[in-house]
Design an enzyme around this catalytic site. Structure first.
Site, short mmCIF file in Angstrom:
data_model
loop_
_atom_site.label_atom_id
_atom_site.label_comp_id
_atom_site.label_asym_id
_atom_site.label_seq_id
_atom_site.Cartn_x
_atom_site.Cartn_y
_atom_site.Cartn_z
N SER A 75 0.84 -1.20 0.00
CA SER A 75 0.00 0.00 0.00
C SER A 75 0.87 1.25 0.00
O SER A 75 2.01 1.22 0.47
CB SER A 75 -0.93 0.00 1.22
OG SER A 75 -1.89 1.03 1.14
N ASP A 76 0.32 2.33 -0.53
CA ASP A 76 1.04 3.60 -0.56
C ASP A 76 0.03 4.74 -0.51
O ASP A 76 -1.06 4.63 -1.09
CB ASP A 76 1.88 3.71 -1.82
CG ASP A 76 2.80 4.92 -1.79
OD1 ASP A 76 3.84 4.84 -1.10
OD2 ASP A 76 2.49 5.94 -2.41
N THR A 77 0.40 5.82 0.17
CA THR A 77 -0.50 6.96 0.33
C THR A 77 0.24 8.26 0.00
O THR A 77 1.39 8.45 0.40
CB THR A 77 -1.03 7.06 1.77
OG1 THR A 77 -1.73 5.86 2.09
CG2 THR A 77 -1.97 8.24 1.93
N GLY A 112 -3.08 3.73 -2.59
CA GLY A 112 -3.04 2.57 -3.47
C GLY A 112 -2.91 1.29 -2.68
O GLY A 112 -2.36 1.29 -1.58
#
Length: 238
Positions: A75-77, A112
């Site tokens: 995950s990525d923010t 994501g």
């Protein structure tokens, strides 16, 4: 397909927030922090950035996970203000500049999430580069976000998926003293956009339009829909 009660999730992140959120699903959980490259071309759109970086994180862990039945989750923010991506501040002064820009205004948060299915002869994870997730196998989650199946096994089962959510966060006006005091807590210094909505930074948030958990760093509702594609359901454990 193995019983989903023994299908573990491998979180490709050392983030305590993401571990806490993922544990809410009640699935067996293992943490393997990722050292993936997080650079990206300046022309990429926010949804492409988070989808691609989430997938890179999952892929970086893939060689370390071994040949077993498991699902790797990355995950990525990112925080976006006026089309500009705000990453983690480099120091306290950078944090102050970011918070001053965010106060009294609305900004967008993109998160994501990517999944890679291991086991069952599905360890070849070659896939096309993530673009805008608008391919023929794209699945929308209302107006919140979407995900795409990027590769499948020979029997047509999904192997690699990636997607994103988009939320809007509005900050109330903040005084310079409040910003300085918040920075002194240390909370903003390792957060995208220089704030943590799950911590004391929440006192500055006036409104959220979208998904709270996505702003925290992991869109559980989107991830749940992706896990169902693997026949993994948190409600059918045991």
């Amino acid at each position: 397909m193995n019983d989903n009660s023994i299908t573990p999730i491998i979180l490709a992140s050392g983030s305590p927030r993401r571990r806490e959120l993922l544990s809410l699903l009640g699935l067996p959980l293992e943490v393997m922090p990722s050292e993936a490259d997080e650079s990206f071309p300046p022309e990429w759109e926010p949804e492409r950035i988070v989808s691609e970086l989430a997938l890179r994180k999952a892929e970086a862990v893939h060689p370390l996970a071994g040949e077993r039945d498991a699902i790797i989750v990355g995950s990525d923010t990112i925080v976006v203000l006026d089309g500009r991506v705000l990453g983690k501040p480099v120091d306290a002064e950078d944090s102050k500049v970011m918070l001053a820009a965010l106060q009294g205004r609305s900004h967008k948060v993109y998160t994501g999430v990517a999944c890679i299915k291991l086991g069952d002869g599905r360890n070849d994870t070659l896939r096309p580069e993530v673009t805008d997730n608008s391919g023929s196998q794209s699945v929308r989650l209302g107006d919140l976000g979407q995900y795409s199946v990027l590769s499948e096994s020979p029997d047509g089962e999904p192997v690699v998926m990636a997607g994103y959510t988009e939320s809007k966060v509005t900050f109330r006006p903040m005084s310079g003293e409040e910003i300085d005091d918040y920075i002194k807590t240390g909370e903003p210094l390792d957060k995208a956009g220089s704030y943590g909505i799950q911590g004391i930074g929440s006192v500055f948030v006036e409104k959220i339009e979208g998904d709270f958990y996505s702003v925290m760093g992991l869109p559980l509702n989107l991830l749940y829909q992706m896990l169902l594609k693997y026949n993994v359901c948190p409600f059918k454990i045991g």
